[in-house]
Design an enzyme around this catalytic site. Structure first.
Site, PDB file in Angstrom:
ATOM      1  N   GLU A  94       0.844  -1.189   0.000  1.00 23.10           N
ATOM      2  CA  GLU A  94       0.000   0.000   0.000  1.00 23.10           C
ATOM      3  C   GLU A  94       0.884   1.246   0.000  1.00 23.10           C
ATOM      4  OE1 GLU A  94      -3.663  -1.977   2.599  1.00 23.10           O
ATOM      5  OE2 GLU A  94      -2.189  -0.681   3.573  1.00 23.10           O
ATOM      6  N   GLU A 111      -3.575   0.604  -3.221  1.00 17.31           N
ATOM      7  CA  GLU A 111      -2.949  -0.721  -3.139  1.00 17.31           C
ATOM      8  C   GLU A 111      -2.901  -1.324  -4.529  1.00 17.31           C
ATOM      9  OE1 GLU A 111      -4.255  -3.483  -0.052  1.00 17.31           O
ATOM     10  OE2 GLU A 111      -4.352  -5.081  -1.556  1.00 17.31           O
ATOM     11  N   HIS A 144       0.922  -6.694   3.437  1.00 18.99           N
ATOM     12  CA  HIS A 144       0.615  -8.064   3.819  1.00 18.99           C
ATOM     13  C   HIS A 144       1.375  -9.025   2.906  1.00 18.99           C
ATOM     14  CE1 HIS A 144      -3.555  -6.713   5.555  1.00 18.99           C
ATOM     15  NE2 HIS A 144      -2.533  -6.048   6.058  1.00 18.99           N
ATOM     16  N   ARG A 178      -9.806 -11.166  11.184  1.00 20.83           N
ATOM     17  CA  ARG A 178      -8.856 -10.278  10.519  1.00 20.83           C
ATOM     18  C   ARG A 178      -8.061  -9.405  11.482  1.00 20.83           C
ATOM     19  NH1 ARG A 178      -9.116  -9.510   4.937  1.00 20.83           N
ATOM     20  NH2 ARG A 178     -10.693 -10.787   3.916  1.00 20.83           N
ATOM     21  N   GLU A 211      -1.350 -15.520   5.661  1.00 21.10           N
ATOM     22  CA  GLU A 211      -1.206 -14.085   5.379  1.00 21.10           C
ATOM     23  C   GLU A 211      -0.610 -13.407   6.609  1.00 21.10           C
ATOM     24  OE1 GLU A 211      -3.931 -10.156   4.229  1.00 21.10           O
ATOM     25  OE2 GLU A 211      -4.882 -12.069   4.717  1.00 21.10           O
ATOM     26  N   ARG A 253       0.250 -10.143   8.319  1.00 21.63           N
ATOM     27  CA  ARG A 253      -0.345  -8.829   8.133  1.00 21.63           C
ATOM     28  C   ARG A 253       0.450  -7.690   8.782  1.00 21.63           C
ATOM     29  NH1 ARG A 253      -4.529  -8.122  10.741  1.00 21.63           N
ATOM     30  NH2 ARG A 253      -5.586  -6.683   9.320  1.00 21.63           N
TER      31      ARG A 253
END
Length: 445
Positions: A135, A197, A246, A317, A334, A336
Site C-alpha cells: 500500500e 494498493e 501483507h 482479521r 497471510e 499482516r
C-alpha cells in the site's frame, strides 16, 4: 517483456530492443535501490562481473579501506524501463548481486541474505512463494517537498473516479508494471484518503523481493510524472489507516503445496502449523526488520486495521496471521504486520528463517483466536497468553538482539550495520522536541 536466462539472451534482447544504456541495480542495507548506469558498449564487462564500484559510499556496506566491490548481473531480472527513451535509445535494468574482490558473495548484500535463507529452505526440500500486497499514499509533490502530506482526495475503499482523483495515475502505474512483465492481480483505492494498493502475482522469495524493490521505484517514478509524490512511509497521517504490506506465504515441494492437508479439520498440514509457530515465536525480533522505522510503530496501534497482537486465526482479521479461505494449491498464510518501508530482501529472509525454525523444531502454535482481540480486556488477553508486537523501534531492536535465530538469518555483517543504523535512528528521534510536545506542554508547565 522478453525473458532472459543467460548473458547471451541479454545481448540478443539489447540488440533487438535498441537499448542504449543499462541500469545495474542493487539495494543498500536499508532497502534503497542504488544503481550504476553504463552505456551498452560496457555490457560485456558487466556481464563478466568485472564492473567495480565503491562500496564505502553505500549505507551499511564496508569501510573505506575495504571499498572495492563488484556487481554481477542476474540475467533473469532484465527489464526495459518503459518511461526512459533518449535519442531513440531505450534503457534497460538488471538487478545485480554484490561480490567481494576475491570472488566470494558480499555478506552485506541484502539479496545474498535472502538467497542464503532460500538455500536453507531448498536443502530441506522447500521453496517459499510470496504474494505481496503493498500500500502507498499519493500526495501533492510540491507540498510533500515541504514536509506536508497534502491529500489529493477524500475517497475510501474501492472508490472510483471522480472521487478517486488518482485513478488515472494508478492505471498508468499498472500498465507500466505490465509492460515490465508484472502480472498485476488487483489495483484499487484503499481505506484512507489518497491511499492505494496494487497487488501482483506471487513468485519465489527472491523474485518477489526483486519485484517489490522494482515496484516501489516504478510507483514513485510514475507519480512524479503527474506532479505527485508516492510514499511508502507506514503512517504519514494521524488518525487514518497506515500503509501495510501483507505477505501471502506458502511452501512448496516441487509442484505440491505442503501447507495443504485435506485430512485435517482445517485442511492445514503439520508443516503449516510448524511454520506459523516459528513466525509467532520470533515475531518480536522479526518486527525490527519487517517494520524498520520509528514511524512503523505509529501504524501498529489498535483501531486502524493493523495487527497489534501476536496471534493467528482462520477467519478473524485482527490477528497478525490470517489463513485465507482458499485451499489445495492456494493454501497459504497471510502475515499482516509488515509494512512497505521494509527492505524486502531482509524482511523475507527473516520471515522464512523463522518459519523454517518452527519446522525444524516441530513447534506447535498457540490456539487460533477467532474473537475480536481489540474488544478483549487486558486481563482476557493475559489469560489467553496473547502477547503484543513491540510498541516501538527500541523494543523491536532489543527483541532482535536477543533472538539468535533471526540474527543468524541476517548474518554478523548485516546485524552489526543494521542495528547501528536503527539505534542511531531511535536516538535521534528520542531526543527531538515535537510540535505536539510544545503545544501540549509549553504553556501548561
Amino acid at each position: 517483456m522478453r525473458k532472459c536466462k543467460t548473458a547471451e539472451d541479454i545481448k540478443a534482447a539489447v540488440a533487438e530492443m535498441n537499448v542504449g544504456t543499462i541500469s545495474l541495480q542493487f539495494t543498500d542495507i536499508l532497502g534503497t535501490v542504488k544503481h550504476v548506469e553504463i552505456p551498452v558498449d560496457q555490457l560485456d564487462k558487466a556481464l563478466n562481473g568485472d564492473l567495480m564500484f565503491d562500496g564505502s559510499s553505500i549505507e551499511g556496506f564496508v569501510r573505506i579501506e575495504e571499498s572495492d566491490m563488484y556487481l554481477r548481473p542476474d540475467p533473469k531480472t532484465f527489464m526495459i524501463l518503459p518511461w526512459k527513451m533518449q535519442e531513440g535509445k531505450r534503457t534497460a535494468r538488471i538487478i545485480c548481486d554484490v561480490y567481494n574482490p576475491d570472488g566470494t558473495p558480499f555478506e552485506g548484500d541484502p539479496r545474498y541474505v535472502l538467497r542464503r535463507a532460500a538455500t536453507e529452505a531448498a536443502e530441506l526440500g522447500y521453496t517459499m512463494y510470496v504474494g505481496p500486497e503493498p500500500e502507498f499514499f499519493l500526495f501533492d509533490r510540491a507540498e510533500a517537498e515541504q514536509g506536508q502530506p497534502t491529500m489529493i482526495d477524500n475517497a475510501g475503499y474501492f472508490d472510483l473516479a471522480p472521487v478517486d482523483k488518482a485513478e488515472e495515475v494508478r492505471a498508468e502505474i499498472v500498465m507500466t508494471l505490465q509492460e515490465m512483465g508484472f502480472e498485476v492481480e488487483a489495483a484499487h483505492h484503499e481505506v484512507a484518503p489518497s491511499q492505494h494498493e496494487i497487488d501482483f502475482k506471487y513468485a519465489d522469495a527472491i523474485t518477489t523481493a526483486d519485484n517489490i524493490a522494482t515496484f516501489r521505484f516504478v510507483v514513485r517514478t510514475i507519480a512524479l510524472k503527474h506532479g505527485l509524490h508516492a510514499t511508502f512511509m507506514p503512517k504519514p497521517i494521524y488518525g487514518v489507516n497506515g500503509s501495510g504490506m501483507h505477505l501471502h506465504l506458502s511452501l512448496f515441494k516441487g509442484d505440491q503445496n505442503v501447507f495443504y492437508d485435506p485430512q485435517t479439520p482445517d485442511q492445514l498440514s503439520a508443516v503449516a502449523k510448524h511454520f506459523i509457530a516459528g513466525i509467532v515465536e520470533h515475531a518480536p525480533a522479526i518486527t525490527a526488520v519487517t517494520n524498520p522505522l520509528v514511524n512503523s510503530y505509529k501504524r501498529l496501534v489498535p483501531g486502524h486495521e493493523a495487527p497489534v497482537y501476536i496471534t493467528w486465526a482462520l477467519r478473524n482479521r485482527s490477528p497478525m496471521i490470517r489463513i485465507p479461505a482458499k485451499r489445495k494449491a492456494s493454501t497459504r498464510i497471510e502475515l499482516r504486520s509488515p509494512d512497505p518501508s521494509a527492505n524486502p530482501y531482509l524482511a523475507l529472509a527473516v520471515v522464512l528463517k523463522a518459519g523454517l525454525d518452527g519446522i525444524k523444531r516441530g513447534l506447535t502454535p498457540p490456539p487460533p483466536v477467532e474473537g475480536n482481540i481489540y474488544h478483549m480486556t487486558e486481563a482476557e488477553r493475559k489469560e489467553r497468553e496473547i502477547a503484543s508486537l513491540p510498541g516501538s523501534l527500541a523494543e523491536a531492536i532489543l527483541a532482535l538482539e536477543q533472538d539468535p535465530v533471526i540474527l543468524e538469518a541476517l548474518g554478523p555483517h548485516v546485524t552489526d550495520r543494521y542495528l547501528e543504523a536503527k539505534k542511531i535512528e531511535w536516538e535521534v528521534y528520542r531526543t527531538q522536541i515535537t510540535p505536539w510536545e510544545l503545544q501540549e506542554y509549553l504553556l501548561k508547565y
